[in-house]
Write a protein that holds these residues in place. Structure first.
Motif, PDB file in Angstrom:
ATOM      1  N   PRO A 185       0.831  -1.194   0.000  1.00 58.18           N
ATOM      2  CA  PRO A 185       0.000   0.000   0.000  1.00 58.18           C
ATOM      3  C   PRO A 185       0.867   1.247   0.000  1.00 58.18           C
ATOM      4  CG  PRO A 185       0.003  -1.050   2.159  1.00 58.18           C
ATOM      5  CD  PRO A 185       0.668  -1.994   1.220  1.00 58.18           C
ATOM      6  N   PRO A 186       0.412   2.322  -0.618  1.00 63.67           N
ATOM      7  CA  PRO A 186       1.233   3.521  -0.736  1.00 63.67           C
ATOM      8  C   PRO A 186       1.503   4.186   0.602  1.00 63.67           C
ATOM      9  CG  PRO A 186      -1.012   3.922  -1.501  1.00 63.67           C
ATOM     10  CD  PRO A 186      -0.877   2.455  -1.290  1.00 63.67           C
ATOM     11  N   ARG A 187       0.599   4.042   1.564  1.00 70.23           N
ATOM     12  CA  ARG A 187       0.789   4.681   2.857  1.00 70.23           C
ATOM     13  C   ARG A 187       1.443   3.701   3.828  1.00 70.23           C
ATOM     14  NH1 ARG A 187      -4.511   7.506   4.967  1.00 70.23           N
ATOM     15  NH2 ARG A 187      -2.939   8.223   6.472  1.00 70.23           N
ATOM     16  N   ARG A 188       2.475   4.154   4.483  1.00 69.87           N
ATOM     17  CA  ARG A 188       3.197   3.286   5.408  1.00 69.87           C
ATOM     18  C   ARG A 188       3.148   3.884   6.815  1.00 69.87           C
ATOM     19  NH1 ARG A 188       6.587  -0.263   2.634  1.00 69.87           N
ATOM     20  NH2 ARG A 188       6.828   0.202   0.423  1.00 69.87           N
ATOM     21  N   LEU A 189       3.177   2.986   7.786  1.00 65.54           N
ATOM     22  CA  LEU A 189       3.225   3.437   9.163  1.00 65.54           C
ATOM     23  C   LEU A 189       4.600   4.007   9.469  1.00 65.54           C
ATOM     24  CD1 LEU A 189       1.508   0.505  11.072  1.00 65.54           C
ATOM     25  CD2 LEU A 189       0.599   2.812  10.820  1.00 65.54           C
ATOM     26  N   PRO A 190       4.695   5.026  10.306  1.00 72.01           N
ATOM     27  CA  PRO A 190       6.021   5.473  10.778  1.00 72.01           C
ATOM     28  C   PRO A 190       6.741   4.300  11.419  1.00 72.01           C
ATOM     29  CG  PRO A 190       4.281   7.000  11.428  1.00 72.01           C
ATOM     30  CD  PRO A 190       3.598   5.800  10.864  1.00 72.01           C
ATOM     31  N   TYR A 191       8.086   4.341  11.333  1.00 67.76           N
ATOM     32  CA  TYR A 191       8.863   3.208  11.835  1.00 67.76           C
ATOM     33  C   TYR A 191       8.576   2.914  13.298  1.00 67.76           C
ATOM     34  CZ  TYR A 191      11.553   3.221   7.523  1.00 67.76           C
ATOM     35  OH  TYR A 191      11.930   3.143   6.218  1.00 67.76           O
ATOM     36  N   GLY A 192       8.479   3.955  14.121  1.00 73.35           N
ATOM     37  CA  GLY A 192       8.214   3.742  15.538  1.00 73.35           C
ATOM     38  C   GLY A 192       6.887   3.060  15.774  1.00 73.35           C
ATOM     39  N   VAL A 248       3.541  -1.860  16.690  1.00 79.52           N
ATOM     40  CA  VAL A 248       2.515  -2.802  16.242  1.00 79.52           C
ATOM     41  C   VAL A 248       3.094  -4.214  16.139  1.00 79.52           C
ATOM     42  CG1 VAL A 248       1.033  -3.442  14.310  1.00 79.52           C
ATOM     43  CG2 VAL A 248       1.133  -1.058  15.068  1.00 79.52           C
ATOM     44  N   ALA A 249       4.305  -4.317  15.545  1.00 81.57           N
ATOM     45  CA  ALA A 249       4.929  -5.631  15.405  1.00 81.57           C
ATOM     46  C   ALA A 249       5.235  -6.235  16.772  1.00 81.57           C
ATOM     47  CB  ALA A 249       6.202  -5.510  14.578  1.00 81.57           C
ATOM     48  N   GLY A 250       5.748  -5.393  17.685  1.00 74.08           N
ATOM     49  CA  GLY A 250       6.042  -5.891  19.029  1.00 74.08           C
ATOM     50  C   GLY A 250       4.794  -6.338  19.758  1.00 74.08           C
ATOM     51  N   GLY A 251       3.712  -5.574  19.604  1.00 74.71           N
ATOM     52  CA  GLY A 251       2.459  -5.963  20.240  1.00 74.71           C
ATOM     53  C   GLY A 251       1.913  -7.267  19.673  1.00 74.71           C
ATOM     54  N   ALA A 252       2.006  -7.409  18.324  1.00 72.66           N
ATOM     55  CA  ALA A 252       1.525  -8.641  17.699  1.00 72.66           C
ATOM     56  C   ALA A 252       2.344  -9.850  18.153  1.00 72.66           C
ATOM     57  CB  ALA A 252       1.583  -8.508  16.183  1.00 72.66           C
ATOM     58  N   TYR A 253       3.670  -9.652  18.256  1.00 72.71           N
ATOM     59  CA  TYR A 253       4.527 -10.758  18.696  1.00 72.71           C
ATOM     60  C   TYR A 253       4.255 -11.123  20.149  1.00 72.71           C
ATOM     61  CZ  TYR A 253       8.775 -13.521  19.325  1.00 72.71           C
ATOM     62  OH  TYR A 253       9.659 -14.533  19.589  1.00 72.71           O
ATOM     63  N   SER A 254       4.022 -10.118  20.978  1.00 69.42           N
ATOM     64  CA  SER A 254       3.683 -10.385  22.380  1.00 69.42           C
ATOM     65  C   SER A 254       2.377 -11.151  22.479  1.00 69.42           C
ATOM     66  CB  SER A 254       3.584  -9.072  23.162  1.00 69.42           C
ATOM     67  OG  SER A 254       4.828  -8.400  23.175  1.00 69.42           O
TER      68      SER A 254
END
Length: 319
Positions: free
Chosen positions: A20-27, A32-38
């Motif tokens: 998708p053309p819009r990306r989340l800021p790295y932070g 989000v990735a850390g929350g999903a992994y947790s």
């Protein structure tokens, strides 16, 4: 392959223009990735909780000094289920209470059953008493050493024995070898294979093998090795990793005499050879050092060690 590995492969082969053309800021993306992994790690631990409960329960039943109150407490925590789906002609052994026998086909008893995750192991409450059964096989007709060799060969290196019936088979064979015969361990290197008692290391190890966050916090034990020298000196080393990359090595040293391993010193090394710190006689290792291990060689390849009041460990010779 874990779901996270599949996701990584999908992202790796997805064309750049498909994103998708819009990306989340790295932070935010990292959060989000850390929350999903947790969340995934929590789900893994939750899914493993029933299996770990059964492992603890079977360890209590097979303990050198089983405690009825502990067995009842652990049995109460097992979920309800119907009678076992076993063949009508299945022969059962009653593991608890020891020395009793099933009074008739188990399949005809309709209520009081608890789930173990294995149709070869059955737990049932009869009135105020708990009864534990395991399917019989041909292990009793074979030498105990042969049974242990087969179970060790079926185990994936570095893995934890999770299947309830497999753990029962290990315990049966080890019980047959608890005959009072002790002897010195032959010189060589031996790798850890199995132990019949359970603590949180098993739970965290099972979770880590499924990609949970326990692998990042504190993981290891698969590289446990015992070295025996020709002059009777012994050294046991366990290797772990903190935060997935910092090595931690715990070592016990001692000697053997009259079929017993007596630990005389312990140390822990945190870090690398060129950067780290050594701790002499760390408290957790010292607690394990005080009791000698009785050694029971089994053929040329296996050693069975018994820790008084705790349980048995099995090591296999490394070629």
């Amino acid at each position: 392959m874990t779901p996270w590995c599949r996701l990584a492969m999908v992202l790796a082969v997805t064309p750049a223009h498909a994103s998708p053309p819009r990306r989340l800021p790295y932070g935010r993306a990292a959060a989000v990735a850390g929350g999903a992994y947790s969340l995934y790690s929590w789900a893994v631990l939750r899914r493993l909780a029933p299996r770990y409960a059964v492992m603890r329960f079977l360890a209590a039943v097979g303990s050198p000094a089983p405690q009825a109150a502990e067995i009842e407490e652990l049995a109460e925590a097992l979920p309800l289920r119907g009678p076992p789906n076993a063949p009508f002609d299945q022969v059962w052994e009653q593991l608890w209470p020891v020395g009793s026998r099933p009074d008739g086909p188990l399949e005809q008893k309709r209520s009081g059953w608890r789930a173990t995750g294995d149709e070869g192991v059955a737990v049932r409450r009869e009135g105020n008493a708990w009864h534990v059964f395991a399917a019989r096989d041909d292990d009793a007709a074979r030498p105990a050493g042969q049974v242990i060799a087969g179970l060790a060969a079926a185990r994936r290196p570095g893995s934890i024995v999770e299947q309830p019936l497999a753990r029962v088979r290990w315990s049966r064979a080890l019980r047959r070898l608890d005959d009072g015969n002790v002897a010195a361990a032959a010189p060589g290197r031996y790798a850890f294979v199995f132990r019949d008692y359970v603590n949180s290391e098993e739970l965290y190890g099972m979770a880590a093998s499924r990609g949970a966050a326990t692998a990042l916090l504190f993981y290891g034990g698969a590289d446990t090795a015992l070295d025996v020298t020709r002059d009777g000196r012994i050294a046991l080393r366990e290797k772990f990793r903190l935060l997935s990359f910092i090595p931690l090595t715990i070592q016990w040293t001692g000697d053997q005499a009259d079929g017993e391993l007596r630990w005389t010193a312990t140390e822990a090394r945190l870090g690398w050879r060129w950067l780290g710190r050594t701790f002499d006689r760390p408290a957790p290792a010292e607690r394990l050092r005080r009791q000698p291990w009785r050694c029971r060689p089994v053929g040329d390849d296996f050693l069975v060690f018994r820790r008084e009041g705790v349980g048995a460990l099995v090591f296999k010779a490394v070629a």
